[in-house]
Scaffold this active site. Structure first.
Site, short mmCIF file in Angstrom:
data_model
loop_
_atom_site.label_atom_id
_atom_site.label_comp_id
_atom_site.label_asym_id
_atom_site.label_seq_id
_atom_site.Cartn_x
_atom_site.Cartn_y
_atom_site.Cartn_z
N SER A 143 0.85 -0.79 0.26
CA SER A 143 -0.09 0.36 0.53
C SER A 143 0.65 1.38 0.17
CB SER A 143 -0.43 -0.10 1.50
OG SER A 143 -1.05 1.72 0.86
N TYR A 160 -2.24 -1.04 10.19
CA TYR A 160 -2.52 -1.57 8.46
C TYR A 160 -0.39 -0.69 7.82
CZ TYR A 160 -4.14 -0.74 4.01
OH TYR A 160 -4.18 -0.88 2.48
#
Length: 256
Positions: A143, A160
Site C-alpha cells: 500500500s 495497517y
C-alpha cells in the site's frame, strides 16, 4: 500477440471476493489465464465465478489466510485441479482504524495476521510447487501506507501501516531467495481506490477526500481497472528480469 501474455497460465488470486482482487480476476480471465479465486466468503466467489466463467476455466475455493490448515487445503485443491500454479496474487487484506494508543491487541493482531502473515502462509504452500516447476510469478499487495502516513483521524491505521511495510520486507526477502528458481516476487502499492474496504470509510469522508484530491497530482482517487496494468506486468514474462520491486499506483500521491 498479447504483450503481457498470461494465456493458459494458472493464476491464484487471494482476496478475490471483492474490490481490487475481483477486478484482477476479471482482468486475468479476459487475458486467458486459468483461475483459482480464493477468499473467505464463498458465496461472493461463486457469484464472481459465474460472471467470468465464459471467459476462462475458473474454480472458487474458500480460504481463510489466517488459518494454516485452511490455506494448506485450499492450495491442495488448486494443485489437484490444475496440477500447477504459475502466478500468485496475494491480495487479502483488512484495514482496522486506530493509533497504537487506542488499538486493542486483538485488532493489531488482526491486521498483522491478515495482511502479512496471510502472505507468508499462502506463499509457504505455493512456493514449493513453483520451485518444482522452476517457474513462478508472485505479486504481493502492499500500500502507499507502507511508505507514507496521514494525520487525519479517519486515516490513522497504525496496524495497517506496519503490516503493509512488512509486506515490502517479505517481498524483498522472498525475491532474493527464490530468483535462482526462476521465481520473481514483486509488490504493488495502491493509493486510494474505491473498494469494499474504503467505500464505507474513506470514500464517505468529505474532509478526507478533499484533502486527498488536493494533495494528489491527478486530483482524484484511482478508478476501477487502473491497477490491472501493473499486476499484469508483474504476472507476465515481460517482467522476467524484475524482482524485489515495488510499484506505487497512486496517481503521484507519494511524490508530493
Amino acid at each position: 500477440m498479447k504483450t503481457y501474455n498470461i494465456e493458459d497460465k494458472v493464476a491464484v488470486i487471494v482476496g478475490a471476493s471483492s474490490g481490487l482482487g475481483a477486478d484482477a480476476a476479471r482482468c486475468f480471465a479476459k487475458e486467458g489465464a486459468k483461475l483459482a479465486i480464493l477468499a473467505r466468503r464463498k458465496e461472493k466467489l461463486d457469484t464472481l465465478k459465474e460472471e467470468i466463467l465464459n471467459d476462462t476455466d475458473v474454480i472458487a475455493v474458500s480460504c481463510d489466510v489466517t488459518d494454516e490448515e485452511s490455506v494448506k487445503e485450499a492450495i491442495k485443491t488448486v494443485i489437484d485441479h490444475y496440477g500447477k500454479i504459475d502466478i500468485l496474487f496475494n491480495n487479502a487484506g483488512i484495514a482496522v482504524r486506530g493509533g497504537v494508543h487506542e488499538l486493542s491487541l486483538e485488532d493489531w493482531n488482526k491486521s498483522i495476521e491478515t495482511n502479512l502473515t496471510g502472505i507468508y502462509l499462502v506463499s509457504k504452500y505455493v512456493v514449493p510447487h513453483m520451485i518444482e516447476k522452476n517457474y513462478g510469478k508472485i505479486i504481493n499487495t502492499s500500500s502507499v501506507n507502507s511508505v507514507i502516513a496521514d494525520k487525519l483521524d479517519v486515516f490513522i491505521r497504525h496496524g495497517y501501516n506496519a503490516s503493509k511495510a512488512g509486506v515490502l520486507g517479505l517481498t524483498k526477502g522472498m525475491a532474493a531467495s527464490y530468483a535462482k528458481y526462476n521465481i520473481t516476487v514483486n509488490a504493488i502499492g495502491p493509493g486510494l481506490f474505491e473498494s469494499e474496504m474504503t467505500a464505507n470509510t474513506l470514500m464517505k469522508s468529505e474532509e478526507f477526500l478533499k484533502a486527498y484530491n488536493m494533495a494528489n497530482p491527478t486530483g482524484r482517487p484511482g478508478k476501477r481497472g487502473e491497477l490491472n496494468g501493473s499486476i499484469l506486468f508483474f504476472a507476465s514474462d515481460m517482467s522476467s528480469y524484475v524482482t524485489g520491486q515495488f510499484i506505487l499506483v497512486d496517481g503521484g500521491a507519494t511524490i508530493v
